[in-house]
Design an enzyme around this catalytic site. Structure first.
Site, PDB file in Angstrom:
ATOM      1  N   GLU A   1       1.024  -1.424   0.039  1.00  0.00           N
ATOM      2  CA  GLU A   1       0.065  -0.006  -0.019  1.00  0.00           C
ATOM      3  C   GLU A   1       0.925   1.122   0.022  1.00  0.00           C
ATOM      4  OE1 GLU A   1      -3.071   0.166  -0.449  1.00  0.00           O
ATOM      5  OE2 GLU A   1      -4.084  -1.855   0.027  1.00  0.00           O
TER       6      GLU A   1
ATOM      7  N   ARG B   1       0.760   3.802  -3.327  1.00  0.00           N
ATOM      8  CA  ARG B   1      -0.097   4.936  -2.907  1.00  0.00           C
ATOM      9  C   ARG B   1       1.055   6.234  -2.663  1.00  0.00           C
ATOM     10  NH1 ARG B   1      -5.717   4.151   0.608  1.00  0.00           N
ATOM     11  NH2 ARG B   1      -5.579   1.862   0.084  1.00  0.00           N
TER      12      ARG B   1
ATOM     13  N   ASP C   1      -4.813  -9.690  -8.241  1.00  0.00           N
ATOM     14  CA  ASP C   1      -5.029  -8.906  -9.547  1.00  0.00           C
ATOM     15  C   ASP C   1      -3.871  -8.091  -9.951  1.00  0.00           C
ATOM     16  OD1 ASP C   1      -4.771  -7.320  -7.118  1.00  0.00           O
ATOM     17  OD2 ASP C   1      -6.757  -6.494  -6.954  1.00  0.00           O
TER      18      ASP C   1
ATOM     19  N   GLU D   1     -12.609   0.313  -9.853  1.00  0.00           N
ATOM     20  CA  GLU D   1     -12.049  -0.599 -10.830  1.00  0.00           C
ATOM     21  C   GLU D   1     -13.032  -0.657 -12.258  1.00  0.00           C
ATOM     22  OE1 GLU D   1     -10.250  -1.177  -7.329  1.00  0.00           O
ATOM     23  OE2 GLU D   1     -12.561  -1.452  -7.738  1.00  0.00           O
TER      24      GLU D   1
ATOM     25  N   THR E   1      -1.065   0.907 -10.254  1.00  0.00           N
ATOM     26  CA  THR E   1      -2.277   0.216  -9.809  1.00  0.00           C
ATOM     27  C   THR E   1      -3.199   1.159  -8.885  1.00  0.00           C
ATOM     28  OG1 THR E   1      -3.478  -1.599  -9.362  1.00  0.00           O
ATOM     29  CG2 THR E   1      -1.652  -1.127  -7.879  1.00  0.00           C
TER      30      THR E   1
END
Length: 614
Positions: free
Chosen positions: A238, A242, A371, A505, A591
């Site tokens: 994360e 981010r 994913d 998404e 992503t």
């Protein structure tokens, strides 16, 4: 410093000879105790091989053992201990021979050395080497020629401004916002510290939308307050997507050096997470101590495919910007290790044990836990200016296995991607999996065997299925997961799967499909979602997720996720912009929707890499 003996009152001073004798007696006592302890430890340590895993290195896990003569590792360990004891004994004898003045001089020298080391550390990070800025194209404007489309785009910008202004007023500096309680919010992925996740995540969206005053406020907070020396245990994945992704994108868009420097400072704090027997990183790392560990719930202490497999884009850029090969080498090591492993049915399980290098339970998903591993294989190829053919081949092989084992058509004709669990297919699809429609479209050009049209069509079918999951709810917002059995299709069954937490998404896939087809239905579907978010998720203090998309009177979850500003609103804004805003020939989105430029390296080779071959 020698021990000072204090005389009782009215007693004559002790003679110097007695003083020296006492000092030597105390030192000899300490020395003999030390030697006894060492030899005791040596002779009584258990000699069972299962206790000797503290010396486990990468080669112990991945390379078969070859016994060396005379007892191999065990003999060399004993020899090392003996040598250490003899060296310690010799040093102690030498100390006893020295005068008091000599010992004090040595102590002073050591003190000076420590002070010098501290001064060196306080001088701050070394300046980064100058590197050519990649081609930066289409970072602003993108105004659509059609007035009605411009009106929609302006509405999305207004939604972004409401989300940002609310955070600025009620949650500034906190990671996220509780828009109903009107206060800051954080989750365990950011540890216990206030790292301003929403600020870092939103910066590039603000810049692309032309909200430059807001961007400047965010930059000032980062310059003055963003500190990675905190005692906080954070998610490596994360924080990478981010923070490092957000800071790098802000740097490339604006050219402001502070973002690059902060990204590198943080990246250095993540490197200790790779100190595992296999080089597969821990899921979490303490930014201060560097100690790593895995989530307790993840298949007997395993690392997660989508986490350790979603570092490549950012780490390649870090090596490019710093000249430090470590980042590139870490992610390439992961790729090489995975390439050597057996894959059941050609599929990658979601769990891998970082100690043993073996798969955990055989659960495969293109949604959560899996994913973005597949996404980053494709994007590594795109970001390398299509020179990283190894990444492309790995992606193509993985997608072929996914299509064979996980993609099915429902009785009602909806194409969906199921999950492989313990040898059978679960006919359930998560909201997270809906990104795959955009991925198939993005990867269509360059597909083997002239399959470009096939994969563009597959992307369109996934987009249609995910739109149905939205359209079959009361709020016209999609649930967290939906099933395809028992006569129900694209509908959530369990109560704990009916929520919508401002996820991007589905809108991400609409945007990619729009870019590649310009079919107007994708803008129509995106506008439906934008209106539903504005109607049902907007509150006076920002935007909140809702707990049940099938209820006409839903309750709020009271969280404005940082990815709502980073991804959802960015993809909506781009959907209603012209294609020359962040063109896909020049940019690749990580992503978390942070755009990073394609590295047109040509003949330049990244430090630590082999020359790329087309």
């Amino acid at each position: 410093r020698p021990v000072a003996l204090v005389n009782p009152p009215n007693h004559p001073p002790l003679p110097k000879a007695t003083l020296r004798l006492s000092e030597k007696f105390i030192l000899l006592l300490i020395l003999s105790a030390f030697i006894t302890l060492c030899f005791g430890a040596f002779f009584f340590l258990p000699d069972n091989s299962k206790h000797k895993r503290f010396d486990l290195g990468l080669e112990d896990v991945l390379i078969p053992h070859i016994d060396s003569p005379k007892g191999g590792k065990h003999e060399s360990l004993r020899d090392k201990i003996r040598a250490d004891h003899e060296r310690a004994l010799q040093e102690a004898k030498e100390k006893l021979r020295k005068s008091r003045e000599e010992l004090q001089a040595e102590i002073q020298t050591e003190k000076s050395k420590v002070v010098e080391d501290l001064k060196k550390k306080d001088t701050g990070p070394k300046p980064l080497p100058p590197v050519p800025m990649p081609q930066v194209v289409g970072v602003s404007d993108g105004e659509p020629p059609e007035p009605d489309v411009k009106e929609k785009r302006d509405k999305i910008r207004e939604m972004m401004k409401h989300a940002w202004d609310s955070y600025r007023q009620y949650g500034w500096g906190h990671n996220e916002l509780k828009p109903l309680a009107k206060k800051g919010h954080s989750t365990n992925i950011f540890g216990n510290s206030q790292m301003g996740a929403t600020i870092v995540d939103a910066l590039d969206t603000l810049y692309i939308m032309g909200l430059h005053e807001e961007f400047k406020d965010g930059q000032e907070w980062i310059e003055q307050n963003l500190d990675f020396g905190v005692n906080a245990e954070v998610s490596v994945f994360e924080v990478n997507i981010r923070f490092i992704g957000g800071l790098l994108a802000a740097y490339y868009l604006s050219g402001q050096e502070v973002f690059k420097l902060k990204a590198v400072q943080l990246a250095e704090k993540l490197l200790p997470a790779f100190n595992t027997p296999t080089g597969i990183p821990w899921a979490m790392v303490n930014l201060k101590s560097g100690v790593g560990r895995n989530w307790g719930w993840a298949s007997a202490g395993s690392s997660i495919l989508a986490e350790f497999g979603t570092l490549h884009m950012e780490f390649v850029h870090l090596t490019y910007l710093t000249g430090n090969p470590a980042y590139y080498q870490k992610v390439m090591h992961i790729r090489k290790l995975l390439a050597k492993m057996d894959r059941p049915n050609g599929l990658y399980p979601n769990y891998l044990n970082p100690r043993t290098g073996r798969w955990g339970q055989h659960h495969t998903s293109v949604g959560g836990l899996g994913d973005s591993f597949y996404e980053y294989l494709l994007k590594a190829w795109l970001m390398s200016d299509k020179t990283d053919t190894e990444a492309r081949k790995t992606y193509d092989d993985a997608i072929e296995a996914i299509e064979r084992h996980l993609i099915r058509k429902s009785n009602g004709g909806l194409t969906f991607i199921g999950e492989w669990k313990n040898g059978h297919l679960e006919r359930k699809m998560g909201h997270l999996t809906c990104f795959a429609g955009g991925m198939f479209a993005l990867g269509a050009d360059g597909s083997p065997d002239d399959k470009a049209g096939h994969y563009l069509q597959l992307g369109a079918e996934i987009a249609h299925t995910c739109h149905e999951s939205y359209d079959r709810t009361v709020l016209k917002l999609g649930p967290e997961a939906f099933k395809f059995d028992s006569g129900l299709e694209a509908v959530a069954v369990r109560q704990n799967e009916k929520y919508y937490i401002l996820r991007p998404e589905v809108i991400e896939t609409y945007w990619y499909m729009w870019r590649f087809t310009h079919d107007p239905k994708y803008r129509q579907w995106g506008w439906e979602a934008a209106q539903a978010i504005d109607k049902y998720c907007r509150v006076s203090g920002g935007f909140s997720g809702v707990k049940d998309v099938y209820s006409s009177n839903p309750t709020y979850d009271d969280v404005q996720q940082s990815f709502f500003l980073a991804e959802t609103l960015k993809y909506l804004y781009l959907l209603f912009s012209s294609d020359n805003l962040i063109p896909l020939e020049n940019w690749v989105f990580n992503t978390e929707a942070h755009p990073l430029p394609v590295l047109h390296l040509g003949n330049i080779t990244l430090p630590g890499s082999e020359p790329a071959q087309r």
